[in-house]
Motif scaffolding. Structure first.
Motif, short mmCIF file in Angstrom:
data_model
loop_
_atom_site.label_atom_id
_atom_site.label_comp_id
_atom_site.label_asym_id
_atom_site.label_seq_id
_atom_site.Cartn_x
_atom_site.Cartn_y
_atom_site.Cartn_z
N ILE A 1 0.86 -1.17 0.00
CA ILE A 1 0.00 0.00 0.00
C ILE A 1 0.90 1.23 0.00
CG2 ILE A 1 -0.19 0.02 2.53
CD1 ILE A 1 -3.05 1.17 2.15
N GLN B 1 -1.90 1.54 -9.89
CA GLN B 1 -3.10 0.88 -10.41
C GLN B 1 -2.73 -0.34 -11.24
OE1 GLN B 1 -6.36 1.27 -9.89
NE2 GLN B 1 -6.81 -0.41 -11.31
N LYS C 1 -1.87 -3.12 -9.16
CA LYS C 1 -2.96 -3.47 -8.25
C LYS C 1 -2.52 -3.38 -6.78
CE LYS C 1 -5.72 -6.23 -11.47
NZ LYS C 1 -6.22 -4.99 -12.03
N PRO D 1 -3.01 -0.69 -3.57
CA PRO D 1 -3.79 0.47 -3.14
C PRO D 1 -2.92 1.72 -2.97
CG PRO D 1 -4.36 -1.46 -1.84
CD PRO D 1 -3.16 -1.83 -2.65
N ASN E 1 -9.52 1.51 -9.86
CA ASN E 1 -10.21 1.22 -8.60
C ASN E 1 -9.30 0.94 -7.42
OD1 ASN E 1 -9.30 -1.26 -9.53
ND2 ASN E 1 -11.14 -2.37 -8.95
N TYR E 2 -7.98 1.04 -7.61
CA TYR E 2 -7.05 0.89 -6.50
C TYR E 2 -6.58 2.26 -5.98
CZ TYR E 2 -6.57 -4.18 -6.48
OH TYR E 2 -6.80 -5.52 -6.32
N PRO F 1 -3.20 -6.93 -0.96
CA PRO F 1 -3.61 -5.68 -1.61
C PRO F 1 -5.08 -5.64 -2.02
CG PRO F 1 -1.49 -6.40 -2.45
CD PRO F 1 -2.00 -7.51 -1.59
N ALA F 2 -5.60 -6.75 -2.53
CA ALA F 2 -7.00 -6.77 -2.96
C ALA F 2 -7.94 -6.59 -1.77
CB ALA F 2 -7.31 -8.07 -3.69
N ARG G 1 -7.66 -2.98 -0.56
CA ARG G 1 -8.41 -2.10 -1.47
C ARG G 1 -9.89 -2.13 -1.15
NH1 ARG G 1 -11.85 -0.59 -5.08
NH2 ARG G 1 -13.11 -2.27 -4.25
#
Length: 388
Positions: free
Chosen positions: A102, A120, A123, A125, A141-142, A329-330, A333
């Motif tokens: 992050i 991004q 992927k 954040p 979207n990150y 990370p996902a 996010r």
């Protein structure tokens, strides 16, 4: 099989060494590291200093409470000099060398916008603490933002000028960069709604410190109010020269003014200047009071919007990591995206589908040489950021 005492000691010692090695390597990986970049040198170093101390304060407070899920939190920081061409190499270093899961920008729109696409694509954040360009969150979207995008703050400025202050004939003085363009766009979008007539418009470069021709024209225009974008190092000279030339129209600025440096530069000319920002120095909210007290104790100087916004971004990141339960990370996010009513020094944090923050604008005025509460612009419809 028979093992002699000397061989046993060698095997035992090797076992201890391996155990220590494994402990150190796995222990090191257990520490949570947040990537961070800010302008520590160059023309924006004053903001970079505030950003760095705001980040350090957030980490100290997080770790004093036991860290995140029992793990200590630290950051790796790089100087982007507020230059877009420095941001991409820094982003790649944070990803490839430092392996961060992050990252946070404590910088201006140029470098933040450049880095956003890198994070991004990976992927990972990425949170913009206070950069305002609309394309930052549109990277994907990150990417998130914990302060107002430029158009939103510009619309809030129009309501402040036309409705709260009752000024109708307005001159715009725009800084010729992403910051100034976005603010002017938002102001002009909302101006008709509040009965504002824009009677004149001027622009200047970020390197300008002498504003004679603009000021001469503004004096002839004799507007009810001046909406002028800028940073403390441009706004200070501008306001000082306006007042020295006898221009008495109220000056309305934005978060770029939000520093004690502006007051030191403009001196008595700063009195009465009104700005839109994220930080209310006179807030009764515990989180804001605690932040101001602890920041000023640590820094040795008065706080500002940059410090508060960076502090906010780190607390948003920590809250998301804790709720995610892992350095995934996902999951982080998703946790940022679902942040719900998180109370921090700059307000109550929620995000829309684009990753834009939704909160009220704080209005500050210079009174007796310090920033103080003037008003709050709390209009969810007017201040609604775009969703795509």
């Amino acid at each position: 099989m028979c093992i002699t005492m000397s061989k046993f000691r060698r095997v035992f010692s090797l076992g201890l060494f391996l155990a220590a090695f494994l402990f150190l390597t796995t222990g090191a990986s257990a520490e949570i590291i947040i990537g961070f970049h800010a302008p520590l040198t160059g023309f924006a170093a004053g903001d970079g200093k505030s950003a760095k101390i705001g980040a350090e304060l957030a980490l100290e407070q997080i770790n004093a409470k036991g860290g995140i899920n029992g793990e200590k939190v630290s950051m790796v920081i790089y100087d982007d000099q507020a230059k877009a061409n420095q941001a991409v190499p820094i982003a790649k270093k944070l990803l490839e060398q430092d392996k961060v899961q992050i990252a946070i920008s404590g910088s201006y729109s140029g470098p933040t916008r450049a880095a956003a696409g890198v994070f991004q694509e990976a992927k990972i954040p990425y949170i913009s603490a206070y950069a305002i360009h609309p394309d930052i969150t549109r990277a994907g979207n990150y990417v998130f933002r914990t302060s107002f995008m430029g158009e939103v703050q510009g619309r809030g400025g129009a309501k402040l000028v036309g409705e709260v202050m009752g000024k109708k004939r307005v001159t715009l003085i725009n800084l010729a960069n992403d910051f100034g363009a976005a603010l002017a766009k938002g102001f002009k979008q909302a101006a008709p709604k509040f009965g504002i007539e824009i009677i004149s418009e001027y622009s200047y470069k970020i390197s300008d410190r002498q504003f004679g021709p603009i000021i001469a024209s503004v004096k002839k225009d004799n507007p009810d109010a001046i909406y002028a974008s800028g940073y403390f190092f441009t706004a200070g000279p501008l306001v000082s020269q306006l007042r020295a030339a006898g221009v008495k129209s109220p000056v309305i600025g934005q978060e770029g003014y939000d520093s004690q440096h502006f007051i030191k530069i403009a001196k008595e000319a700063a009195e009465g200047v009104v700005i839109t920002s994220s930080l209310d120095r006179d807030s009764k909210t515990k989180q804001t009071q605690d932040f101001i007290r602890e920041f000023e104790k640590k820094a040795g100087f008065k706080t500002d919007m940059v410090a508060a916004s960076v502090h906010t971004a780190f607390l948003v990141a920590a809250n998301a990591i804790q709720r995610a339960g892992a350095m995934d990370p996902a999951k982080i996010r998703d946790a940022i995206a679902t942040t719900k009513d998180l109370v921090v020094s700059t307000g109550v944090i929620n995000f829309n589908e684009l990753g834009e923050v939704m909160k009220a604008i704080q209005v500050q005025v210079v009174k007796d040489g310090n920033w103080h509460h003037y008003a709050v612009i709390d209009d969810p419809v007017l201040l609604a950021p775009p969703k795509k």
